[in-house]
Design a protein around this motif. Structure first.
Motif, PDB file in Angstrom:
ATOM      1  N   TRP A 372      79.349  61.095  12.992  1.00 59.48           N
ATOM      2  CA  TRP A 372      80.692  61.216  13.053  1.00 59.48           C
ATOM      3  C   TRP A 372      81.321  61.108  11.707  1.00 59.48           C
ATOM      4  O   TRP A 372      82.254  61.730  11.197  1.00 59.48           O
ATOM      5  CB  TRP A 372      81.536  60.510  14.073  1.00 59.48           C
ATOM      6  CG  TRP A 372      81.235  60.370  15.594  1.00 59.48           C
ATOM      7  CD1 TRP A 372      80.082  61.037  15.984  1.00 59.48           C
ATOM      8  CD2 TRP A 372      81.905  59.973  16.534  1.00 59.48           C
ATOM      9  NE1 TRP A 372      79.970  60.980  17.263  1.00 59.48           N
ATOM     10  CE2 TRP A 372      81.068  60.230  17.667  1.00 59.48           C
ATOM     11  CE3 TRP A 372      83.044  59.057  16.820  1.00 59.48           C
ATOM     12  CZ2 TRP A 372      81.487  59.844  19.006  1.00 59.48           C
ATOM     13  CZ3 TRP A 372      83.256  58.832  17.960  1.00 59.48           C
ATOM     14  CH2 TRP A 372      82.556  59.168  19.290  1.00 59.48           C
ATOM     15  N   ARG A 381      84.651  67.723  11.593  1.00 63.22           N
ATOM     16  CA  ARG A 381      85.646  67.391  12.628  1.00 63.22           C
ATOM     17  C   ARG A 381      85.682  65.778  12.250  1.00 63.22           C
ATOM     18  O   ARG A 381      85.074  64.919  11.837  1.00 63.22           O
ATOM     19  CB  ARG A 381      84.477  67.417  13.913  1.00 63.22           C
ATOM     20  CG  ARG A 381      85.245  67.934  14.866  1.00 63.22           C
ATOM     21  CD  ARG A 381      84.266  68.210  16.109  1.00 63.22           C
ATOM     22  NE  ARG A 381      84.868  67.577  17.313  1.00 63.22           N
ATOM     23  CZ  ARG A 381      84.360  67.452  18.424  1.00 63.22           C
ATOM     24  NH1 ARG A 381      82.971  67.743  18.478  1.00 63.22           N
ATOM     25  NH2 ARG A 381      84.757  67.054  19.382  1.00 63.22           N
ATOM     26  N   ASP A 385      88.838  63.285  16.647  1.00 63.77           N
ATOM     27  CA  ASP A 385      88.703  64.203  17.323  1.00 63.77           C
ATOM     28  C   ASP A 385      87.505  64.022  18.250  1.00 63.77           C
ATOM     29  O   ASP A 385      87.772  64.602  19.458  1.00 63.77           O
ATOM     30  CB  ASP A 385      88.589  65.532  16.445  1.00 63.77           C
ATOM     31  CG  ASP A 385      88.802  66.753  17.170  1.00 63.77           C
ATOM     32  OD1 ASP A 385      89.837  66.731  17.803  1.00 63.77           O
ATOM     33  OD2 ASP A 385      88.063  67.859  16.974  1.00 63.77           O
ATOM     34  N   ARG A 386      86.322  63.750  17.827  1.00 71.73           N
ATOM     35  CA  ARG A 386      85.186  63.500  18.428  1.00 71.73           C
ATOM     36  C   ARG A 386      85.504  62.415  19.809  1.00 71.73           C
ATOM     37  O   ARG A 386      85.129  62.546  21.022  1.00 71.73           O
ATOM     38  CB  ARG A 386      84.072  63.053  17.734  1.00 71.73           C
ATOM     39  CG  ARG A 386      83.575  63.750  16.798  1.00 71.73           C
ATOM     40  CD  ARG A 386      82.265  63.765  16.766  1.00 71.73           C
ATOM     41  NE  ARG A 386      81.795  64.428  15.468  1.00 71.73           N
ATOM     42  CZ  ARG A 386      80.523  64.999  15.421  1.00 71.73           C
ATOM     43  NH1 ARG A 386      79.578  64.770  16.410  1.00 71.73           N
ATOM     44  NH2 ARG A 386      80.396  65.391  14.347  1.00 71.73           N
ATOM     45  N   ASP A 388      88.402  61.796  20.841  1.00 68.17           N
ATOM     46  CA  ASP A 388      89.573  62.338  21.957  1.00 68.17           C
ATOM     47  C   ASP A 388      88.697  63.412  22.967  1.00 68.17           C
ATOM     48  O   ASP A 388      89.112  63.176  24.368  1.00 68.17           O
ATOM     49  CB  ASP A 388      90.583  63.038  21.146  1.00 68.17           C
ATOM     50  CG  ASP A 388      91.501  62.101  20.272  1.00 68.17           C
ATOM     51  OD1 ASP A 388      91.372  60.799  20.740  1.00 68.17           O
ATOM     52  OD2 ASP A 388      92.113  62.542  19.597  1.00 68.17           O
ATOM     53  N   ALA A 389      87.683  64.028  22.543  1.00 69.64           N
ATOM     54  CA  ALA A 389      86.924  65.011  23.447  1.00 69.64           C
ATOM     55  C   ALA A 389      86.132  64.142  24.294  1.00 69.64           C
ATOM     56  O   ALA A 389      86.146  64.462  25.427  1.00 69.64           O
ATOM     57  CB  ALA A 389      86.347  65.868  22.332  1.00 69.64           C
ATOM     58  N   LEU A 390      85.531  63.203  23.858  1.00 71.49           N
ATOM     59  CA  LEU A 390      84.819  62.486  24.829  1.00 71.49           C
ATOM     60  C   LEU A 390      85.781  61.702  25.745  1.00 71.49           C
ATOM     61  O   LEU A 390      85.372  61.547  27.044  1.00 71.49           O
ATOM     62  CB  LEU A 390      83.938  61.214  24.109  1.00 71.49           C
ATOM     63  CG  LEU A 390      82.885  61.867  23.178  1.00 71.49           C
ATOM     64  CD1 LEU A 390      82.310  60.767  22.414  1.00 71.49           C
ATOM     65  CD2 LEU A 390      81.750  62.302  24.335  1.00 71.49           C
ATOM     66  N   ALA A 392      88.296  62.583  27.038  1.00 71.91           N
ATOM     67  CA  ALA A 392      88.917  63.571  27.927  1.00 71.91           C
ATOM     68  C   ALA A 392      87.853  63.647  29.139  1.00 71.91           C
ATOM     69  O   ALA A 392      88.446  64.471  30.316  1.00 71.91           O
ATOM     70  CB  ALA A 392      89.077  64.976  27.257  1.00 71.91           C
ATOM     71  N   ARG A 393      86.640  63.280  28.954  1.00 73.33           N
ATOM     72  CA  ARG A 393      85.708  63.564  30.164  1.00 73.33           C
ATOM     73  C   ARG A 393      86.124  62.669  31.319  1.00 73.33           C
ATOM     74  O   ARG A 393      86.660  61.528  31.298  1.00 73.33           O
ATOM     75  CB  ARG A 393      84.246  63.195  29.554  1.00 73.33           C
ATOM     76  CG  ARG A 393      83.537  63.945  28.738  1.00 73.33           C
ATOM     77  CD  ARG A 393      82.303  63.649  28.680  1.00 73.33           C
ATOM     78  NE  ARG A 393      81.648  64.370  27.373  1.00 73.33           N
ATOM     79  CZ  ARG A 393      80.385  64.114  27.012  1.00 73.33           C
ATOM     80  NH1 ARG A 393      79.575  63.259  27.766  1.00 73.33           N
ATOM     81  NH2 ARG A 393      79.911  64.740  25.930  1.00 73.33           N
ATOM     82  N   SER A 420      77.189  57.696  22.672  1.00 71.86           N
ATOM     83  CA  SER A 420      78.367  58.407  22.650  1.00 71.86           C
ATOM     84  C   SER A 420      79.278  57.313  22.736  1.00 71.86           C
ATOM     85  O   SER A 420      80.426  56.986  22.340  1.00 71.86           O
ATOM     86  CB  SER A 420      78.708  59.564  23.594  1.00 71.86           C
ATOM     87  OG  SER A 420      77.901  60.509  23.167  1.00 71.86           O
TER      88      SER A 420
END
Ligand code: TRP
Ligand code: ZN
Length: 488
Positions: A372, A381, A385-386, A388-390, A392-393, A420
């Motif tokens: 990252w 990225r 951002d990473r 946040d994307a995780l 969101a799961r 992760s």
């Protein structure tokens, strides 16, 4: 078994994730949670405590609940001298292992780990010793007891067709044959498929390798390349790993490789071995190795070894890469982020090794977070951002199945919560303490435990000490509590 997904996805390759029994949602003191399940010097179950044999018999395991028989008690291996001959056509391995060890207690008997293969001769300090096989335990009874503190030498001659082991999660490791040799990757259990070992990361040793293969093949191990000699249609390669290494990080990968050697501006010796079928894809990535190591050295402190490099094999059945010490092993041409990941393991995993497999996030969370950071600092990225994307799961996603600091058992050690969510823990830490303190924590961690071992409790204590902040809540929620945290 379906092949595990490629490592860079970090998506985990365990089949059904087991929900572990730890009721981590109940608030428990951080220290108590962290202390649970540490290595204990337990004797074999059949010997009553207090019986004299319990005191002079080295235990059959290192006390790691995830892999109870891995490693052994009662001694420390200082050095392995491995002389191997391998014939890819027949799959036969001929080995002689000379272990220099020191007894940490009086020993009338001790164990090594060896899976399969036939032992033809075993001596302790030059005298023939009695031995028997019991599963993965090679049980050795020296002619005379070894006093506590005694340095001794064990020589084991063995041969046979090494066979990979299947881990609790269904993946294979150990001596994995390929169409032109063998992909040799020992995490977590596979070292014992090709040499007798004290097979636990708490026992770290220097290594010498002398490996003979048919002319035209190359045998690549860890550390410094000392040269090769060809005679009678066979070539012998010599390697030396002077810095301490856990057995699972040893390799003796055999194949038909294109070899490249050079010394970097910083004086680091690089040795790359690449399967020609992977060469075109690998070349642009391998070219970046010196700059990746330089970048990581700025972030994590000095590179911990004298040599570096890569082994890029063509092993489509494997499905993962391994951070073999000083020279990561790839099953195919790696992506740049995989190269960054395996390189980061040289600090986190290889130089600083886990004390018990439960703490595997100290390896995988850190190596993933290095990916990252690399992207973030190279026009890619952002880490946020990473994260946040995780985040969101959905709550039912496998990412939240167990906390990274408590995978529950050996089946889960390479699943996405370790990779992760482990990286998410570090991102939360960075946010809480700021960049300056965060990178000081990483560098201090790498320096304080260099060429040794560390535990999760030591890491969280260090983070609090360096930052001057109470981080109990953060670690409790992100590292130790099952389920999706309520707020990002
Ligand atoms: N430690 C490796 C990495 O993340 C992954 C790994 C090692 C692995 N052994 C494995 C993955 C066995 C699957 C199966 O770089
Ligand atoms: Zn990894």
């Amino acid at each position: 078994m379906t092949p595990p997904p490629k490592r860079p996805a970090g998506a985990g390759r365990g089949a059904a994730l087991r929900r572990d029994a730890v009721a981590a949602t109940v608030p428990v003191a951080l220290a108590a949670l962290l202390a649970a399940g540490g290595p204990a010097a337990a004797g074999p179950a059949h010997i009553p405590a207090g019986h004299p044999a319990a005191r002079t018999t080295g235990s059959a395991g290192a006390g790691d609940p995830y892999f109870p028989l891995a490693g052994n008690g009662g001694y420390h291996v200082e050095h392995y001298g491995l002389t191997l001959g391998y014939d890819p056509d027949s799959g036969r391995l001929d080995g002689t292992a000379v272990l220099t060890a020191r007894a940490t207690q009086r020993l009338t008997r001790f164990d090594l780990d060896l899976n399969g293969l036939k032992v033809t001769r075993l001596t302790v300090d030059g005298a023939q010793a009695a031995f028997r096989r019991d599963g993965q335990e090679l049980v050795v009874t020296p002619r005379t007891a070894l006093p506590k503190g005694h340095r001794f030498r064990v020589t084991v001659a063995y041969n046979g067709s090494p066979e990979q082991v299947t881990d609790p999660d269904g993946s294979d490791d150990g001596w994995i044959t390929t169409d032109d040799g063998a992909f040799v990757a020992g995490e977590p259990q596979g070292a014992m498929t090709w040499f007798p070992a004290n097979n636990h990361p708490t026992d770290k040793s220097s290594y010498d390798f002398t490996i003979t293969v048919p002319q035209g093949h190359t045998a690549v191990a860890n550390g410094l390349y000392l040269g090769s000699r060809t005679a009678g249609g066979r070539t012998t390669f010599r390697w030396r790993q002077p810095e301490p290494m856990a057995a699972y990080l040893a390799t003796a990968t055999v194949g038909k490789f294109q070899v490249e050697q050079y010394t970097t501006r910083d004086g680091l010796k690089i040795y790359n071995a690449v399967d020609p079928r992977e060469a075109a894809d690998a070349a642009p990535v391998l070219k970046q190795l010196p700059s990746v190591l330089e970048w990581e050295s700025k972030l994590f402190g000095p590179y911990p070894f004298q040599s570096a490099g890569s082994i890029v094999d063509h092993a489509p059945s494997v499905g993962y890469a391994l951070e073999t010490q000083s020279r990561p092993l790839y099953d195919s041409a790696p992506s740049l982020s995989t190269l960054v990941h395996e390189s980061a393991h040289q600090w986190f995993g290889d130089s600083v090794s886990v004390t018990r497999w439960k703490d595997i996030w100290l390896n995988e969370g850190f190596a993933t977070y290095a990916e990252w950071l690399y992207a973030e600092q190279h026009g890619g990225r952002s880490a946020q951002d990473r994260f946040d994307a995780l985040y969101a799961r959905p709550a039912g996603d496998a990412l939240w199945a167990f906390p990274p600091g408590d995978p529950g058992d050996g089946e889960n050690i390479f699943a996405s919560p370790v990779y992760s969510r482990g990286a998410m823990v570090l991102h939360k830490l960075r946010g809480a303490v700021g960049d300056a303190a965060f990178f000081r924590v990483l560098r201090t961690w790498a320096a304080d435990h260099r060429h040794g071992n560390g535990t999760t409790a030591q890491f969280t204590a260090l983070a609090e000490r360096v930052s001057g902040k109470n981080l109990d809540g953060l670690f409790h929620t992100w590292l130790l509590t099952k389920g999706k945290p309520d707020t990002p």
